[in-house]
Design a protein around this motif. Structure first.
Motif, PDB file in Angstrom:
ATOM      1  N   LEU A  77      -5.143   6.002  15.027  1.00 45.57           N
ATOM      2  CA  LEU A  77      -5.976   5.684  16.172  1.00 45.57           C
ATOM      3  C   LEU A  77      -7.224   4.914  15.721  1.00 45.57           C
ATOM      4  CD1 LEU A  77      -5.761   9.072  18.131  1.00 45.57           C
ATOM      5  CD2 LEU A  77      -4.163   7.150  18.087  1.00 45.57           C
ATOM      6  N   PRO A  78      -7.928   4.288  16.639  1.00 45.20           N
ATOM      7  CA  PRO A  78      -9.108   3.500  16.270  1.00 45.20           C
ATOM      8  C   PRO A  78     -10.158   4.286  15.486  1.00 45.20           C
ATOM      9  CG  PRO A  78      -8.452   2.947  18.491  1.00 45.20           C
ATOM     10  CD  PRO A  78      -7.585   4.102  18.073  1.00 45.20           C
ATOM     11  N   ASP A  79     -10.239   5.603  15.720  1.00 45.42           N
ATOM     12  CA  ASP A  79     -11.226   6.416  14.993  1.00 45.42           C
ATOM     13  C   ASP A  79     -10.700   6.917  13.649  1.00 45.42           C
ATOM     14  OD1 ASP A  79      -9.412   8.356  15.733  1.00 45.42           O
ATOM     15  OD2 ASP A  79     -10.824   9.569  16.885  1.00 45.42           O
ATOM     16  N   GLY A  80      -9.481   6.484  13.284  1.00 48.95           N
ATOM     17  CA  GLY A  80      -8.894   6.889  12.011  1.00 48.95           C
ATOM     18  C   GLY A  80      -8.021   8.117  12.085  1.00 48.95           C
ATOM     19  N   GLU A  81      -7.985   8.763  13.236  1.00 45.91           N
ATOM     20  CA  GLU A  81      -7.143   9.953  13.423  1.00 45.91           C
ATOM     21  C   GLU A  81      -5.670   9.569  13.286  1.00 45.91           C
ATOM     22  OE1 GLU A  81      -6.761  14.119  14.712  1.00 45.91           O
ATOM     23  OE2 GLU A  81      -8.615  12.981  14.497  1.00 45.91           O
ATOM     24  N   LEU A  82      -4.898  10.429  12.597  1.00 44.62           N
ATOM     25  CA  LEU A  82      -3.469  10.184  12.400  1.00 44.62           C
ATOM     26  C   LEU A  82      -2.654  11.048  13.348  1.00 44.62           C
ATOM     27  CD1 LEU A  82      -1.036   9.041  10.724  1.00 44.62           C
ATOM     28  CD2 LEU A  82      -1.274  11.091   9.287  1.00 44.62           C
ATOM     29  N   MET A  83      -1.655  10.431  13.977  1.00 52.99           N
ATOM     30  CA  MET A  83      -0.696  11.173  14.785  1.00 52.99           C
ATOM     31  C   MET A  83       0.708  10.850  14.285  1.00 52.99           C
ATOM     32  SD  MET A  83      -2.143  10.764  18.683  1.00 52.99           S
ATOM     33  CE  MET A  83      -0.985  12.011  19.299  1.00 52.99           C
ATOM     34  N   THR A  84       1.578  11.852  14.300  1.00 55.53           N
ATOM     35  CA  THR A  84       2.967  11.662  13.892  1.00 55.53           C
ATOM     36  C   THR A  84       3.886  12.337  14.914  1.00 55.53           C
ATOM     37  OG1 THR A  84       3.028  13.685  12.546  1.00 55.53           O
ATOM     38  CG2 THR A  84       2.334  11.651  11.438  1.00 55.53           C
ATOM     39  N   GLU A  85       5.179  12.207  14.697  1.00 62.69           N
ATOM     40  CA  GLU A  85       6.279  12.771  15.488  1.00 62.69           C
ATOM     41  C   GLU A  85       6.541  11.904  16.722  1.00 62.69           C
ATOM     42  OE1 GLU A  85       7.639  14.913  13.599  1.00 62.69           O
ATOM     43  OE2 GLU A  85       5.811  15.119  12.427  1.00 62.69           O
ATOM     44  N   ALA A  86       7.718  11.314  16.744  1.00 61.49           N
ATOM     45  CA  ALA A  86       8.086  10.355  17.790  1.00 61.49           C
ATOM     46  C   ALA A  86       7.948  10.929  19.195  1.00 61.49           C
ATOM     47  CB  ALA A  86       9.515   9.865  17.560  1.00 61.49           C
ATOM     48  N   SER A  87       8.372  12.176  19.379  1.00 63.07           N
ATOM     49  CA  SER A  87       8.340  12.761  20.719  1.00 63.07           C
ATOM     50  C   SER A  87       6.913  12.943  21.231  1.00 63.07           C
ATOM     51  CB  SER A  87       9.080  14.104  20.736  1.00 63.07           C
ATOM     52  OG  SER A  87       8.467  15.028  19.864  1.00 63.07           O
TER      53      SER A  87
ATOM     54  N   GLN B 105       0.846  -1.191   0.000  1.00 62.58           N
ATOM     55  CA  GLN B 105       0.000   0.000   0.000  1.00 62.58           C
ATOM     56  C   GLN B 105       0.883   1.244   0.000  1.00 62.58           C
ATOM     57  OE1 GLN B 105      -2.086  -1.005   3.623  1.00 62.58           O
ATOM     58  NE2 GLN B 105      -3.879  -1.735   2.506  1.00 62.58           N
ATOM     59  N   ASP B 106       0.374   2.319  -0.540  1.00 65.00           N
ATOM     60  CA  ASP B 106       1.110   3.576  -0.628  1.00 65.00           C
ATOM     61  C   ASP B 106       1.082   4.271   0.734  1.00 65.00           C
ATOM     62  OD1 ASP B 106       2.314   5.948  -1.275  1.00 65.00           O
ATOM     63  OD2 ASP B 106       0.796   6.581  -2.727  1.00 65.00           O
ATOM     64  N   PHE B 107       2.237   4.287   1.405  1.00 65.09           N
ATOM     65  CA  PHE B 107       2.308   4.906   2.730  1.00 65.09           C
ATOM     66  C   PHE B 107       2.009   6.403   2.686  1.00 65.09           C
ATOM     67  CE2 PHE B 107       5.202   6.796   6.089  1.00 65.09           C
ATOM     68  CZ  PHE B 107       4.343   6.546   7.148  1.00 65.09           C
ATOM     69  N   LEU B 108       2.281   7.040   1.550  1.00 63.30           N
ATOM     70  CA  LEU B 108       2.052   8.481   1.435  1.00 63.30           C
ATOM     71  C   LEU B 108       0.575   8.851   1.564  1.00 63.30           C
ATOM     72  CD1 LEU B 108       4.554   9.335  -1.436  1.00 63.30           C
ATOM     73  CD2 LEU B 108       4.838   9.747   1.004  1.00 63.30           C
ATOM     74  N   THR B 109      -0.299   7.892   1.365  1.00 62.68           N
ATOM     75  CA  THR B 109      -1.725   8.174   1.575  1.00 62.68           C
ATOM     76  C   THR B 109      -2.044   8.217   3.074  1.00 62.68           C
ATOM     77  OG1 THR B 109      -2.361   5.832   1.492  1.00 62.68           O
ATOM     78  CG2 THR B 109      -2.349   7.051  -0.587  1.00 62.68           C
ATOM     79  N   THR B 110      -1.181   7.605   3.873  1.00 58.58           N
ATOM     80  CA  THR B 110      -1.348   7.672   5.330  1.00 58.58           C
ATOM     81  C   THR B 110      -0.646   8.892   5.892  1.00 58.58           C
ATOM     82  OG1 THR B 110      -1.504   5.265   5.518  1.00 58.58           O
ATOM     83  CG2 THR B 110      -0.896   6.475   7.507  1.00 58.58           C
ATOM     84  N   ASN B 111       0.628   9.042   5.545  1.00 60.11           N
ATOM     85  CA  ASN B 111       1.396  10.216   5.972  1.00 60.11           C
ATOM     86  C   ASN B 111       2.054  10.839   4.744  1.00 60.11           C
ATOM     87  OD1 ASN B 111       2.905  12.188   7.179  1.00 60.11           O
ATOM     88  ND2 ASN B 111       4.279  10.816   8.283  1.00 60.11           N
ATOM     89  N   PRO B 112       1.510  11.942   4.245  1.00 61.66           N
ATOM     90  CA  PRO B 112       2.059  12.584   3.042  1.00 61.66           C
ATOM     91  C   PRO B 112       3.520  12.994   3.177  1.00 61.66           C
ATOM     92  CG  PRO B 112      -0.117  13.464   3.560  1.00 61.66           C
ATOM     93  CD  PRO B 112       0.299  12.624   4.736  1.00 61.66           C
ATOM     94  N   ASN B 113       4.011  13.153   4.411  1.00 61.90           N
ATOM     95  CA  ASN B 113       5.419  13.503   4.610  1.00 61.90           C
ATOM     96  C   ASN B 113       6.338  12.310   4.378  1.00 61.90           C
ATOM     97  OD1 ASN B 113       5.086  16.266   5.250  1.00 61.90           O
ATOM     98  ND2 ASN B 113       4.457  15.723   7.329  1.00 61.90           N
TER      99      ASN B 113
END
Length: 201
Positions: A57-67, A41-49
Motif C-alpha cells: 500500500l502507499p504507506d508501505g503496509e503489506l497485504m497478502t492472500e488473493a481472497s 530485488q529479493d522478493f523475500l524481503t517483501t513477502n518472507p513466505n
C-alpha cells in the motif's frame, strides 16, 4: 499501490479486480524459482513466505492472500459493485464463494505444480476437483456469474484458478456451465487488459 505477481498465478485475480475497478497498480513481476523481481530485488524481503500476490500500500503496509486482496481492492471502489456492501447478505455469499475457491479449488490445484507430488496424491486431488467443479457447474446453471448477472471479485478468483486446468491436464469439457462462464469472463475488457499486461495474451 504495488502488486507483486507471477504471470497466470493467483495474483491474476487481484490484477483483474483492480482493472475492473479502475485502480492503477504498479506491477512488479516475480520469478517463482529465484524469488527475484524483474529488477533483481529479493522478493523475500517483501513477502518472507515467497508467494504472490503481495500488495504494498502507499504507506508501505503489506497485504497478502488473493481472497483478501480482491476484497480490499473492490472496497476501494464500492460503486463498482465488485463486492456487495458490508452487512448485505450478498456480501457474505460472495465471501463464501471466495473461501470455497481458496480452500476447495486453489489448494487442490496447488500440488500439481510441485514436481515432487506423488501420483497418488494427484489422483486423489483430481477426484476432489471433479466433485467441487461439478458443484460450481450446478450453481452456474442459468447464471452468467457466481452471484447472478453481476460480475464480482469472486468471479475473478474462480476464473483465475479454473484457468489452471489446462496446465495440469484436467478436463473441463464435462462442465458446460463452467466452460460458458470461462468464456464470458475471458471476454471482459478488464480481463484481457490483465492478460496482456502479464504477457498471457
Amino acid at each position: 499501490m504495488k502488486l507483486f505477481y507471477m504471470p497466470g498465478a493467483c495474483s491474476l485475480a487481484p490484477h483483474i479486480v483492480a482493472n475492473e475497478a479502475g485502480i492503477d497498480l504498479d506491477l512488479v513481476k516475480v520469478d517463482g524459482a529465484s524469488k527475484k523481481t524483474e529488477q533483481n530485488q529479493d522478493f523475500l524481503t517483501t513477502n518472507p513466505n515467497g508467494y504472490v500476490p503481495a500488495l504494498v500500500l502507499p504507506d508501505g503496509e503489506l497485504m497478502t492472500e488473493a481472497s483478501v486482496l480482491v476484497q480490499y481492492l473492490a472496497d476501494q471502489k464500492p460503486e463498482s459493485g465488485l463486492m456487495p456492501r458490508p452487512g448485505d447478505m450478498a456480501r457474505y455469499r460472495a465471501q463464501q464463494w471466495l473461501a470455497f475457491v481458496a480452500t476447495e479449488l486453489h489448494k487442490t490445484f496447488s500440488p500439481f505444480f510441485k514436481p515432487d507430488t506423488p501420483e497418488a496424491t494427484k489422483e486423489t486431488n483430481r477426484a476432489h476437483l471433479s466433485k467441487r467443479i461439478a458443484y460450481v457447474d450446478r450453481k452456474l446453471e442459468g447464471r452468467s456469474y457466481l452471484m447472478g448477472d453481476v460480475f464480482t471479485a469472486a468471479d475473478a478468483y474462480l476464473w483465475t484458478v479454473l484457468g489452471w486446468a489446462k496446465f495440469v491436464g484436467f478436463d473441463l469439457s464435462p462442465f458446460a456451465n463452467v466452460q460458458r462462464f470461462l468464456g464470458t469472463v475471458a471476454a471482459r475488457p478488464a480481463v484481457q487488459k490483465a492478460l496482456r499486461a502479464e504477457g498471457l495474451a
